[in-house]
Design a protein around this motif. Sequence first.
Motif, short mmCIF file in Angstrom:
data_model
loop_
_atom_site.label_atom_id
_atom_site.label_comp_id
_atom_site.label_asym_id
_atom_site.label_seq_id
_atom_site.Cartn_x
_atom_site.Cartn_y
_atom_site.Cartn_z
N VAL A 25 4.88 -7.38 -5.26
CA VAL A 25 4.06 -8.09 -6.24
C VAL A 25 2.99 -8.92 -5.54
N LEU A 26 3.36 -9.61 -4.46
CA LEU A 26 2.36 -10.41 -3.74
C LEU A 26 1.28 -9.53 -3.11
N ALA A 27 1.65 -8.37 -2.60
CA ALA A 27 0.66 -7.46 -2.05
C ALA A 27 -0.33 -7.04 -3.14
N VAL A 28 0.18 -6.72 -4.31
CA VAL A 28 -0.68 -6.33 -5.43
C VAL A 28 -1.58 -7.50 -5.83
N LEU A 29 -0.98 -8.68 -5.97
CA LEU A 29 -1.75 -9.86 -6.39
C LEU A 29 -2.85 -10.23 -5.41
N THR A 30 -2.60 -10.01 -4.12
CA THR A 30 -3.57 -10.42 -3.10
C THR A 30 -4.49 -9.30 -2.65
N GLY A 31 -4.37 -8.15 -3.30
CA GLY A 31 -5.25 -7.03 -2.97
C GLY A 31 -4.89 -6.30 -1.69
N ARG A 32 -3.71 -6.53 -1.19
CA ARG A 32 -3.27 -5.81 0.01
C ARG A 32 -2.70 -4.45 -0.41
N PRO A 33 -2.62 -3.52 0.52
CA PRO A 33 -2.13 -2.18 0.17
C PRO A 33 -0.61 -2.13 -0.01
N ALA A 34 -0.17 -2.27 -1.24
CA ALA A 34 1.27 -2.25 -1.54
C ALA A 34 1.89 -0.90 -1.19
N ALA A 35 1.13 0.17 -1.32
CA ALA A 35 1.65 1.50 -0.99
C ALA A 35 2.01 1.57 0.49
N ASP A 36 1.21 0.94 1.34
CA ASP A 36 1.52 0.92 2.78
C ASP A 36 2.82 0.16 3.04
N LEU A 37 2.97 -0.97 2.36
CA LEU A 37 4.20 -1.76 2.49
C LEU A 37 5.40 -0.91 2.09
N LEU A 38 5.29 -0.19 0.99
CA LEU A 38 6.39 0.66 0.52
C LEU A 38 6.67 1.80 1.49
#
Length: 174
Positions: free
Chosen positions: A102-115
């Motif tokens: 959620v924080l990655a999404v909120l901050t515009g970071r690549p959540a897919a990379d995190l996953l």
Amino acid sequence: MSLGQTFLGLLESGPRHGYDLKRTYDDRFGNTKPLHYGQVYATLSRLLKDGLVELDAVEPGEGPERKRYAITSAGVTDVDRWLGTPEKPEPYLQNTLYTKVVLAVLTGRPAADLLDVQRAEHLRLMRELTRRKATDDLAEQLICDHALFHLEADLRWLELTTARLDELAARVRS
């Protein structure tokens, strides 16, 4: 896991020294996280104070005296109660991984990379556990299976979340 009740259960087979309890615990339950001696003796001290164990013998040793502990009838009753009480299922409704996504999404970071990174780490651990299951020790196989089933559920969640990232982004940013 309750260390005190585990010690009580181990003591049901007969009196033991703290060192013996630690060794047996580490062999059966502590493969990835062995106990510190301080934990062992602090737990035994608490069990003694609570009347769940008693000193069976005090033997001279090369260093400090060696104390051998035995379970009391109150200790046996405590183990019975503990074994008969179901564990609360842990639903993980608010875990760190969810927060990171959620924080990655909120901050515009690549959540897919995190996953993707998390998926790779889960798969690495699953391979390690699968190798550990190759032993003849049934207890080791069962604990590895338990962990593998949880990791498989996490992988399903990772896949589902990856597929729904756009929807998640739309909802958390609105």
